[in-house]
Scaffold this motif. Structure first.
Motif, PDB file in Angstrom:
ATOM      1  N   ILE A 157       0.448  -1.354  -0.204  1.00 56.22           N
ATOM      2  CA  ILE A 157      -0.115   0.032   0.001  1.00 56.22           C
ATOM      3  C   ILE A 157       0.510   0.987   0.024  1.00 56.22           C
ATOM      4  N   GLU A 158       2.069   1.139   0.534  1.00 56.96           N
ATOM      5  CA  GLU A 158       3.247   2.198   0.620  1.00 56.96           C
ATOM      6  C   GLU A 158       3.317   2.722  -1.148  1.00 56.96           C
ATOM      7  N   ALA A 159       3.526   1.576  -1.887  1.00 54.62           N
ATOM      8  CA  ALA A 159       4.347   1.506  -3.411  1.00 54.62           C
ATOM      9  C   ALA A 159       3.100   1.967  -3.944  1.00 54.62           C
ATOM     10  N   ASN A 160       2.184   1.723  -3.247  1.00 52.88           N
ATOM     11  CA  ASN A 160       0.474   2.104  -4.633  1.00 52.88           C
ATOM     12  C   ASN A 160       0.062   2.888  -3.600  1.00 52.88           C
ATOM     13  N   ALA A 161       0.281   4.307  -2.716  1.00 52.38           N
ATOM     14  CA  ALA A 161      -0.231   4.978  -2.201  1.00 52.38           C
ATOM     15  C   ALA A 161      -0.872   6.211  -2.874  1.00 52.38           C
ATOM     16  N   ARG A 162      -0.090   6.513  -3.851  1.00 51.72           N
ATOM     17  CA  ARG A 162      -1.059   7.626  -4.537  1.00 51.72           C
ATOM     18  C   ARG A 162      -1.971   7.001  -5.337  1.00 51.72           C
ATOM     19  N   ARG A 163      -2.068   6.264  -5.865  1.00 48.36           N
ATOM     20  CA  ARG A 163      -3.019   5.570  -6.984  1.00 48.36           C
ATOM     21  C   ARG A 163      -4.334   5.315  -5.632  1.00 48.36           C
ATOM     22  N   LEU A 164      -4.096   4.699  -4.283  1.00 46.14           N
ATOM     23  CA  LEU A 164      -5.395   4.365  -4.061  1.00 46.14           C
ATOM     24  C   LEU A 164      -5.862   5.465  -2.999  1.00 46.14           C
ATOM     25  N   LYS A 165      -4.372   6.660  -2.357  1.00 46.68           N
ATOM     26  CA  LYS A 165      -5.193   7.641  -2.576  1.00 46.68           C
ATOM     27  C   LYS A 165      -5.106   7.267  -0.621  1.00 46.68           C
ATOM     28  N   ALA A 166      -3.824   6.613  -0.557  1.00 46.68           N
ATOM     29  CA  ALA A 166      -3.309   6.220   0.877  1.00 46.68           C
ATOM     30  C   ALA A 166      -1.820   6.989   1.252  1.00 46.68           C
ATOM     31  N   THR A 167      -1.451   8.078   0.978  1.00 48.42           N
ATOM     32  CA  THR A 167      -0.789   8.761   1.467  1.00 48.42           C
ATOM     33  C   THR A 167      -0.567   8.953   3.587  1.00 48.42           C
ATOM     34  N   SER A 168       0.311   8.680   4.143  1.00 46.42           N
ATOM     35  CA  SER A 168       0.400   8.493   5.704  1.00 46.42           C
ATOM     36  C   SER A 168      -1.056   7.688   5.657  1.00 46.42           C
ATOM     37  N   LEU A 169      -1.603   6.710   5.364  1.00 40.67           N
ATOM     38  CA  LEU A 169      -2.534   6.221   5.889  1.00 40.67           C
ATOM     39  C   LEU A 169      -1.598   4.383   6.442  1.00 40.67           C
ATOM     40  N   LYS A 170      -1.786   4.197   8.101  1.00 46.06           N
ATOM     41  CA  LYS A 170      -1.502   3.534   8.511  1.00 46.06           C
ATOM     42  C   LYS A 170      -1.924   2.086   8.877  1.00 46.06           C
ATOM     43  N   ILE A 171      -1.546   1.189   7.854  1.00 43.63           N
ATOM     44  CA  ILE A 171      -2.625   0.033   8.230  1.00 43.63           C
ATOM     45  C   ILE A 171      -2.218  -0.612   9.328  1.00 43.63           C
ATOM     46  N   GLU A 172      -3.958  -1.448  10.235  1.00 44.11           N
ATOM     47  CA  GLU A 172      -3.229  -1.621  11.376  1.00 44.11           C
ATOM     48  C   GLU A 172      -3.867  -3.411  10.893  1.00 44.11           C
ATOM     49  N   ARG A 173      -3.434  -4.489  11.440  1.00 44.50           N
ATOM     50  CA  ARG A 173      -4.539  -5.927  11.382  1.00 44.50           C
ATOM     51  C   ARG A 173      -5.480  -5.959  11.399  1.00 44.50           C
ATOM     52  N   ASP A 174      -6.236  -5.108  11.877  1.00 41.31           N
ATOM     53  CA  ASP A 174      -7.899  -5.946  11.538  1.00 41.31           C
ATOM     54  C   ASP A 174      -8.228  -5.360   9.973  1.00 41.31           C
ATOM     55  N   ASP A 175      -7.709  -4.008   9.507  1.00 44.15           N
ATOM     56  CA  ASP A 175      -7.918  -3.804   8.129  1.00 44.15           C
ATOM     57  C   ASP A 175      -7.547  -5.230   7.422  1.00 44.15           C
ATOM     58  N   VAL A 176      -6.030  -5.752   7.574  1.00 49.71           N
ATOM     59  CA  VAL A 176      -5.354  -6.561   6.831  1.00 49.71           C
ATOM     60  C   VAL A 176      -6.947  -8.274   6.807  1.00 49.71           C
ATOM     61  N   MET A 177      -7.094  -8.275   8.342  1.00 52.54           N
ATOM     62  CA  MET A 177      -7.991  -9.736   8.224  1.00 52.54           C
ATOM     63  C   MET A 177      -9.269  -9.495   7.956  1.00 52.54           C
ATOM     64  N   ALA A 178     -10.404  -8.122   7.913  1.00 55.18           N
ATOM     65  CA  ALA A 178     -11.016  -8.138   6.961  1.00 55.18           C
ATOM     66  C   ALA A 178     -11.419  -8.807   5.471  1.00 55.18           C
ATOM     67  N   GLY A 179     -13.189  -9.719   6.344  1.00 53.69           N
ATOM     68  CA  GLY A 179     -12.761 -10.446   4.749  1.00 53.69           C
ATOM     69  C   GLY A 179     -12.483 -11.616   4.753  1.00 53.69           C
ATOM     70  N   LEU A 180     -11.350 -12.022   5.658  1.00 50.30           N
ATOM     71  CA  LEU A 180     -10.000 -13.106   5.264  1.00 50.30           C
ATOM     72  C   LEU A 180     -10.697 -14.480   6.237  1.00 50.30           C
ATOM     73  N   THR A 181     -10.702 -15.078   5.135  1.00 48.85           N
ATOM     74  CA  THR A 181     -10.804 -16.662   5.615  1.00 48.85           C
ATOM     75  C   THR A 181      -9.835 -17.639   5.288  1.00 48.85           C
ATOM     76  N   ALA A 182      -9.504 -18.164   6.714  1.00 52.58           N
ATOM     77  CA  ALA A 182      -7.922 -19.059   6.164  1.00 52.58           C
ATOM     78  C   ALA A 182      -8.211 -20.251   7.366  1.00 52.58           C
ATOM     79  N   VAL A 183      -7.442 -21.098   6.546  1.00 57.65           N
ATOM     80  CA  VAL A 183      -7.074 -22.360   7.437  1.00 57.65           C
ATOM     81  C   VAL A 183      -5.306 -22.472   7.681  1.00 57.65           C
ATOM     82  N   VAL A 184      -4.745 -22.262   8.600  1.00 62.32           N
ATOM     83  CA  VAL A 184      -3.504 -22.177   9.253  1.00 62.32           C
ATOM     84  C   VAL A 184      -2.934 -23.204   9.452  1.00 62.32           C
TER      85      VAL A 184
END
Length: 684
Positions: A334-361
C-alpha cells in the motif's frame, strides 16, 4: 507451623493425580471436558491415519451413555514393554507420559504429544474396554477407573475383579493377519463429570467434518443410537475445500494455497539410555506449512489454526507469524501504491487486513510445545519465523503483481483494505458523537430526518419511508413523541455488488448509517443505535418489495447485529379497503387477494353489501393520514413483520445469490424455479 512436617505432604501416584485434579488434564468436568476426552481417543486414531496406517475411523454413541471409537490402524502394540514388564496395551492406558510419540520413530508428526490422552480417559472412566486386532488375533483388556481387571458381565455396573499378581491381556478371537485396528469403548465416570454432561452430536459432527477436511481421503463416520442418526465425512480437496466451506461471502481474491517445507534446529531433552537421565540435544526438525486463504466482500474474519491436525483455538506462534507477515506485506504494497490508492500517510493495522479473510493455517512437525494438555495454544518459538517467512514470500509476490492473472483481484483487495482502514479511522473520530440526540441536538444529522421529541432509545421507532409523497402523509400520521421518519429516494445502492467505499459515498446509505449512529461493518456497535425499532415502510407492490430487499441487504451486510437482535421490521400496509353499505357502516382492510376474496364471500353470506369499486392501494401515498396511522403506524392496530437471521450463513448465501456479482448462479436459480412460481402473485 510447628506441626507442619513431611508427613503432611501427599504424593499422588499414577492415575490418582488425574482423578484428584481432572481439570488440569481435560480443562473442566462439564460437557466440554467430556468431549475433550473423546477428542483424545479420536486423535490417537487420526495420528495412525496421518502416519499412513488406516483409512477409516468410526464413532458410535451408545444408548447406555458409553461411546466407541474404532479404527483400522496398526493396533496398539500387544507385546511386552521391557522396562515395565507390562503389555503395550496396559502401558498406553495406565501410564502417564507413555506412548509411541516421543521420538521413537513410530510417528513423524502427531497430535498426542504428552502421552497422557488414553490414560487420562481411562482414569476418568467407570469402565473402559479396549480390543486390538493384530497378528491374526483379537486381544482384549478392561479397566475400572484406570485399574486393569475383569468385569463379570457387560456394562459399568458389573462386578469387577482387579488383577492381583499379574495383568492378563486376553485373546478373545481370531482375525485375518491383514486385519488390524483398535476399538475403545468407555463409560465416563459419574463421580468425576457433572450431572447433565453428555456427548453433543453437533460438536462431534463439527469436529469429524473438520478432521476430514484436514486429512484428505480419510473417512470419518458417527452413529448416534439414541436418535438413530448417522453421518459420514470424507473430502479430497483438503484445506482449500475447507476454506470454501467456511467462506460465506462473495470472493474478492479467490482461494489460494501456500505449501512449504522448512528445516529448523531445536534443542530438546532426550533420555540417555546409558545413564537413565535427560540430556539436552540439538536435533533437526522438518516443519510443513500449509495455508489456504481467500478474501471475501464481507468484513467477518474466519481463521482456523491447527498443529498436527489438532485445533488451536487460541492461536500461538504459528498464527502470530501468519498475521504479522500479512500485515507487513500489505503495508509495503500500500505504501508503494499510496498515490493510486489515495492512502498517503495511512497506517494499516491488523484488523484492516484481516477483515473479510477466511483462512486455514496448518503446521506439521514433530513434538510441538503446547501451553497445557488441552493444546489450545502453540508455544514452539521457531514456528513463528517459519510461517512468517513462507506467508511473506507468497504475499509479497502476489501484491507486487508477480503472479500471472491476479492483477484485477489484487487491485480490488488493496482497495478493500484501504477502505477498511479509512472506515476505522472515520468511526474512531465520530465515536464521541454517536449517541442518542434529541430534537435540539439533531443539527448534525441529515436535514431530511424528521426526528421524534423523545430522547430515550427504549420505545423509539425509526420509519424508513419510500418517497417524499409517503413522507408527507406519514408526518401527519405519526406519533411525534416516539416515531421518527427518514425518507429515501427510490431504490438505494445494491451494496452486495458495490464496494465498501461506494457504499459509504452513497447519499442514501450514508444517511441511514448516520441517523442510526452506530457505525457500520466491523465497527458497528449495537449499543449505540439511536432507535429501538427500525421499520421499513415501502409500497405494497413489486417496486416496494425490491426497495425493502435492497435495504435489508444493507442492514444484513453492514449492520447484521441489528438484524440478529430482532430490531429490524417491515411494515405491512393493506392492499384493499372495503367499506360496507347500510346503516352500520364498517371499514375493513385486507392484506392479500385471498383475504379479500374470503371477506367478500363472508359478506355475501351475511347479506351485507359493500361499496364499489373496492379501493386498491398501489402505494402509501394513496392513503390519507388517518388511514396510514390506523393500518400501518399505530402500535395498537398495525401489523409488523420482524426480520430475523436464524441462520446467518444461509442468509448470506441467499443474499449473494440474489444480489451479488455472479450472474450465472442467479440465472440458473431463476430458470430452475420458474415452474414453481405462481404467476398470480406477480403484482404488475
Amino acid at each position: 507451623m510447628d506441626d507442619y512436617s513431611a508427613r503432611h505432604l501427599s504424593v499422588l501416584e499414577g492415575l490418582e493425580a488425574v482423578r484428584k485434579r481432572p481439570g488440569m488434564y481435560i480443562g473442566s468436568t462439564d460437557g466440554r471436558g467430556l468431549m475433550h476426552c473423546l477428542w483424545e481417543i479420536i486423535d490417537n486414531s487420526v495420528d495412525e491415519a496421518l502416519a499412513g496406517h488406516g483409512k477409516r475411523i468410526g464413532v458410535v454413541i451408545h444408548t447406555d451413555g458409553s461411546i466407541t471409537v474404532q479404527d483400522d490402524g496398526r493396533g496398539v502394540p500387544v507385546d511386552i514393554e521391557p522396562r515395565t514388564g507390562l503389555s503395550g496395551v496396559e502401558v498406553v492406558f495406565t501410564k502417564l507420559h507413555a506412548g509411541g510419540k516421543f521420538g521413537g520413530g513410530s510417528y513423524g508428526a502427531s497430535g498426542g504429544l504428552h502421552g497422557v490422552g488414553a490414560s487420562v480417559v481411562n482414569a476418568l472412566s467407570s469402565r473402559l474396554d479396549v480390543e486390538v486386532d493384530r497378528a491374526g488375533q483379537t486381544w482384549a483388556m478392561s479397566f475400572h477407573r484406570g485399574e486393569p481387571g475383569v468385569f463379570a458381565s457387560e456394562g459399568p455396573a458389573a462386578d469387577f475383579t482387579p488383577f492381583v499378581d499379574k495383568s492378563e491381556l486376553r485373546v478373545v478371537g481370531k482375525v485375518t493377519k491383514s486385519k488390524t485396528g483398535t476399538r475403545v469403548r468407555y463409560w465416563p465416570d459419574s463421580q468425576i463429570f457433572e450431572p447433565g454432561a453428555d456427548f453433543q452430536m453437533q460438536d462431534l459432527e463439527s469436529r469429524l467434518r473438520q478432521t476430514a477436511f484436514l486429512v484428505p481421503g480419510l473417512v470419518l463416520s458417527v452413529h448416534d443410537e439414541l436418535s438413530d442418526v448417522s453421518q459420514e465425512f470424507v473430502f479430497e480437496g483438503g484445506i482449500t475445500e475447507y476454506v470454501e466451506y467456511l467462506a460465506a461471502d462473495g470472493p474478492v481474491l479467490a482461494t489460494r494455497r501456500i505449501n512449504e517445507t522448512t528445516s529448523f534446529r531445536e534443542t530438546v531433552p532426550v533420555l540417555d539410555e546409558a545413564s537413565g537421565s535427560m540430556k539436552s540435544k540439538e536435533v533437526e526438525r522438518q516443519c510443513v506449512v500449509d495455508v489456504a486463504l481467500r478474501w471475501g466482500s464481507g468484513f467477518d474474519t474466519r481463521v482456523k489454526s491447527f498443529v498436527n491436525i489438532i485445533s488451536t483455538p487460541k492461536g500461538g506462534s504459528h498464527l502470530t507469524g501468519f498475521e504479522q507477515a500479512l500485515l507487513k506485506s500489505f503495508r509495503t504494497a500500500i505504501e508503494a501504491n499510496a498515490r493510486r490508492l489515495k492512502a498517503t500517510s495511512l497506517k494499516i493495522e491488523r484488523d484492516d487486513v484481516m477483515a473479510g479473510l477466511t483462512a486455514v493455517v496448518s503446521v506439521s512437525f514433530p513434538e510441538p510445545q503446547f501451553e497445557g494438555q488441552t493444546k489450545e495454544t502453540l508455544g514452539t518459538p521457531a514456528i513463528k519465523a517459519i510461517v512468517a517467512n513462507s506467508v511473506a514470500k507468497w504475499a509479497d509476490e502476489l501484491l507486487a503483481g508477480k503472479i500471472r492473472g491476479t492483477k484485477a483481484e489484487v487491485d480490488a483487495l488493496l482497495d478493500k483494505v484501504v477502505s477498511e482502514a479509512k472506515t476505522r479511522i472515520s468511526a474512531r473520530s465520530l465515536k464521541d458523537t454517536q449517541r442518542r440526540k434529541n430534537a435540539l441536538e439533531s443539527s448534525s444529522l441529515p436535514s431530511k430526518l424528521v426526528d421524534c421529541r423523545g430522547s430515550a432509545t427504549v420505545g423509539s421507532e425509526l420509519f424508513i419511508v419510500e418517497g417524499d409523497s409517503a413522507l408527507g402523509t406519514a408526518k401527519l400520521a405519526r406519533d411525534s413523541a416516539f416515531q421518527a421518519l427518514l425518507p429515501i429516494r427510490g431504490k438505494i445502492l445494491n451494496v452486495q455488488k458495490a464496494s465498501l467505499s461506494d457504499m459509504l459515498s452513497n447519499a442514501e446509505c450514508a444517511a441511514i448509517i448516520q441517523v442510526l449512529g452506530a457505525g457500520s461493518g466491523r465497527t458497528f456497535d449495537l449499543e449505540q443505535v439511536r432507535y429501538e425499532k427500525i421499520i421499513l415502510m415501502s409500497d405494497a407492490d413489486v417496486d416496494g418489495a425490491h426497495i425493502r430487499t435492497l435495504l435489508l441487504t444493507l442492514f444484513f451486510r453492514y449492520m447484521r447485529p441489528l438484524v440478529e437482535a430482532g430490531r429490524v421490521y417491515a411494515a405491512v400496509p393493506p392492499l384493499h379497503r372495503v367499506e360496507t353499505a347500510g346503516r352500520n357502516k364498517e371499514v375493513i382492510y385486507t392484506y392479500s387477494q385471498q383475504e379479500l376474496n374470503d371477506l367478500l364471500r363472508s359478506l355475501e353470506k351475511a347479506g351485507k353489501s359493500y361499496k364499489q369499486p373496492i379501493q386498491r392501494y398501489k402505494g402509501l401515498g394513496e392513503m390519507d393520514a388517518d388511514q396510514l396511522a390506523e393500518t400501518t403506524m399505530q402500535p395498537s392496530n398495525r401489523m409488523l413483520r420482524r426480520i430475523t437471521a436464524v441462520d446467518a450463513a444461509a442468509g448470506e448465501r441467499t443474499f449473494e445469490l440474489l444480489m451479488g456479482n455472479e450472474v450465472a448462479p442467479r440465472r440458473d436459480f431463476i430458470v430452475d424455479s420458474a415452474d414453481d412460481f405462481d404467476r398470480e402473485k406477480i403484482d404488475a
